[in-house]
Design a protein around this motif. Structure first.
Motif, short mmCIF file in Angstrom:
data_model
loop_
_atom_site.label_atom_id
_atom_site.label_comp_id
_atom_site.label_asym_id
_atom_site.label_seq_id
_atom_site.Cartn_x
_atom_site.Cartn_y
_atom_site.Cartn_z
N THR A 155 0.86 -1.06 -0.09
CA THR A 155 -0.27 0.07 -0.06
C THR A 155 0.75 1.28 0.08
O THR A 155 2.09 1.10 0.33
CB THR A 155 -0.92 0.04 1.11
OG1 THR A 155 -0.13 -0.13 2.49
CG2 THR A 155 -1.84 -1.28 1.25
N THR A 156 0.27 2.29 0.00
CA THR A 156 0.74 3.68 -0.28
C THR A 156 0.19 4.69 0.54
O THR A 156 -0.94 4.60 0.68
CB THR A 156 0.98 4.45 -1.78
OG1 THR A 156 1.50 3.15 -2.35
CG2 THR A 156 1.77 5.43 -1.83
N HIS A 177 4.75 3.87 -10.53
CA HIS A 177 4.20 2.35 -10.28
C HIS A 177 5.30 1.50 -10.91
O HIS A 177 5.15 1.23 -12.26
CB HIS A 177 2.59 2.39 -10.93
CG HIS A 177 2.10 0.90 -10.39
ND1 HIS A 177 1.01 0.61 -11.01
CD2 HIS A 177 2.40 0.00 -9.51
CE1 HIS A 177 0.54 -0.43 -10.47
NE2 HIS A 177 1.39 -0.78 -9.68
N SER A 188 -3.13 0.20 -10.56
CA SER A 188 -3.08 0.85 -9.08
C SER A 188 -4.07 2.14 -9.42
O SER A 188 -4.08 2.61 -10.40
CB SER A 188 -1.85 1.06 -8.59
OG SER A 188 -2.19 1.74 -7.36
N ARG A 189 -5.06 2.41 -8.27
CA ARG A 189 -5.71 3.50 -8.02
C ARG A 189 -4.96 4.30 -6.94
O ARG A 189 -4.94 3.89 -5.81
CB ARG A 189 -7.10 3.07 -7.86
CG ARG A 189 -7.87 2.52 -8.96
CD ARG A 189 -9.02 1.74 -8.34
NE ARG A 189 -8.57 0.86 -7.19
CZ ARG A 189 -9.75 0.18 -6.36
NH1 ARG A 189 -10.86 0.43 -6.52
NH2 ARG A 189 -9.28 -0.77 -5.41
N TYR A 190 -4.43 5.66 -7.33
CA TYR A 190 -3.93 6.53 -6.76
C TYR A 190 -5.04 7.74 -6.36
O TYR A 190 -5.32 8.50 -7.26
CB TYR A 190 -2.84 6.89 -7.19
CG TYR A 190 -1.93 7.84 -6.40
CD1 TYR A 190 -1.38 7.20 -5.33
CD2 TYR A 190 -1.42 9.12 -6.99
CE1 TYR A 190 -0.32 8.08 -4.54
CE2 TYR A 190 -0.14 9.82 -5.94
CZ TYR A 190 0.26 9.18 -4.86
OH TYR A 190 1.01 10.01 -3.95
N TYR A 191 -5.48 7.76 -4.82
CA TYR A 191 -6.43 8.58 -4.47
C TYR A 191 -5.56 9.86 -3.79
O TYR A 191 -4.53 9.31 -2.80
CB TYR A 191 -7.30 7.93 -3.37
CG TYR A 191 -8.12 6.73 -3.90
CD1 TYR A 191 -9.29 6.79 -4.33
CD2 TYR A 191 -7.45 5.54 -3.81
CE1 TYR A 191 -9.89 5.58 -5.00
CE2 TYR A 191 -8.12 4.30 -4.18
CZ TYR A 191 -9.45 4.45 -4.82
OH TYR A 191 -10.21 3.31 -5.14
N THR A 206 -8.72 10.89 -8.25
CA THR A 206 -8.19 9.53 -8.48
C THR A 206 -7.67 9.54 -9.72
O THR A 206 -8.24 9.81 -10.63
CB THR A 206 -9.36 8.39 -8.23
OG1 THR A 206 -10.11 8.77 -6.88
CG2 THR A 206 -8.63 7.08 -8.31
N THR A 208 -5.77 6.25 -12.05
CA THR A 208 -5.40 4.85 -12.45
C THR A 208 -4.22 4.78 -13.35
O THR A 208 -3.92 5.38 -14.35
CB THR A 208 -6.55 4.34 -13.29
OG1 THR A 208 -7.70 4.37 -12.55
CG2 THR A 208 -6.32 2.91 -13.39
N TYR A 246 -3.20 8.05 -1.28
CA TYR A 246 -3.01 6.85 -0.65
C TYR A 246 -3.45 5.75 -1.99
O TYR A 246 -4.05 6.09 -2.83
CB TYR A 246 -3.87 6.58 0.51
CG TYR A 246 -5.34 6.66 0.19
CD1 TYR A 246 -6.14 5.44 -0.33
CD2 TYR A 246 -5.99 7.78 0.40
CE1 TYR A 246 -7.40 5.52 -0.19
CE2 TYR A 246 -7.24 8.07 0.29
CZ TYR A 246 -8.19 6.76 -0.09
OH TYR A 246 -9.46 7.10 -0.34
N SER A 247 -2.82 4.59 -1.85
CA SER A 247 -3.23 3.49 -2.66
C SER A 247 -3.50 2.35 -1.93
O SER A 247 -2.55 2.01 -0.94
CB SER A 247 -2.43 3.34 -3.80
OG SER A 247 -2.54 2.16 -4.55
N ASP A 249 -3.64 -0.83 -2.99
CA ASP A 249 -3.41 -1.91 -4.10
C ASP A 249 -1.85 -1.94 -4.62
O ASP A 249 -1.94 -3.11 -5.28
CB ASP A 249 -4.47 -2.07 -5.08
CG ASP A 249 -4.74 -0.62 -5.78
OD1 ASP A 249 -3.63 0.00 -6.01
OD2 ASP A 249 -5.79 -0.49 -6.59
#
Length: 312
Positions: A155-156, A177, A188-191, A206, A208, A246-247, A249
């Motif tokens: 995770t991030t 990534h 990965s999805r980066y919020y 968000t 992707t 955060y991510s 995944d």
């Protein structure tokens, strides 16, 4: 045990063609941990990926003699394969003696144990042609995004208070990534969210990211002119914001650039997660606390989303 030579010392780096920045990397043959390993020659290699994350080819950068440092210009080399668009490159260092023992760099080498090359960081330098430059040092974290069967993904969690905007200064965030597993294919999805100095959310987005890609997030373009104007200090003309991302995944390595294109100025930051200094050493407890923190931010950004103007 079998050791992947290209993963001994590596650094994933964004090539930022969209920003007009030139990229160079500084590499050393000296162990940064005094007394751990005697100096010896190293071969340097460059792996290049397309903007979509497809591996293109590997180039030989050259040998670094003992007790030496070399600065390699990468942008012109990368543009031969990717003339436009931002994309990922990875710099590798391999002891010359191990290169001679291996049949191929892509095949694992049998060794008694994996040698310790922690802290072997690369110097990443961005510059505007014939102007100033900014640099930062970092390395690939151990086993980055190498997934084990039955184990949850990495995770991030990212924090930075260095989101600066003015008539001259722009800020970009570059999540990377990358995986040390060449067969890695996760998306990965980066919020991410931006808060003003009073702690109010002003942006919630968000993005992707496929494996082996980078993104240049132009926060100044995403924030409204009114939001930046209201946050601008009349004394210095700067607007300051806080960035949280955060991510859940994948582990994404972020770079943050403050640039002044008209002045030719560049500064680069690779923030060490502030929470890492407060977390327990045990990986199980560390992951549990980090997961709880991500869940808390996830809840906050989800609740705030309806109140943020311009949310996509």
């Amino acid at each position: 045990m079998q050791v992947q030579l290209l993963n001994l010392i590596s650094t994933p780096i964004p090539v930022l063609n969209s920003l007009g920045l030139e990229l160079s990397v500084g590499l050393s043959s000296d162990d940064p941990v005094v007394g751990r390993r005697p100096t010896e020659p190293y071969m340097a290699y460059l792996s290049l990926y397309s903007p979509e994350g497809k591996w293109l080819e590997r180039r030989v950068l050259g040998e670094i003699p003992p007790n030496r440092r070399r600065l390699f210009a990468l942008s012109a080399l990368a543009r031969q394969l990717v003339p436009a668009g931002d994309h990922l490159v990875v710099v590798h260092r391999v002891p010359t003696r191990l290169v001679k023992q291996a049949r191929s760099l892509d095949e694992p080498l049998e060794m008694e144990q994996e040698p310790d090359y922690s802290m072997w960081r690369s110097l990443i330098q961005y510059s505007y042609p014939e102007h100033g430059n900014g640099s930062v040092i970092y390395e690939t974290p151990p086993r980055l995004n190498v997934r084990k069967a039955g184990a949850p993904p990495s995770t991030t969690l990212t924090f930075s208070s260095k989101m600066i905007f003015s008539s001259e200064v722009k800020t970009y965030v570059m999540p990377i990534h990358y995986s040390m597993d060449p067969g890695y294919s996760a998306v990965s999805r980066y919020y991410y969210a931006v808060f003003d100095r009073a702690g109010h959310p002003v942006l919630n987005r968000t993005v992707t990211m496929p494996a082996f890609t980078v993104q240049a997030l132009d926060l100044g373009r995403e924030l409204s002119e009114q939001t930046i104007r209201q946050a601008t200090d009349p004394e210095d003309g700067l607007a300051n914001f806080t960035f949280v991302a955060y991510s859940d995944d994948a582990a994404l390595a972020p770079l943050i650039l403050n640039v002044a294109p008209n002045l030719g100025g560049v500064s680069v930051e690779h923030t060490h997660p502030a929470q890492a200094f407060l977390m327990p050493f045990n990986d199980k407890d560390k992951n549990r606390i980090k997961g709880a923190a991500i869940a808390a931010w996830q809840g906050r950004t989800t609740c705030a989303e309806k109140g943020v103007s311009g949310v996509g």
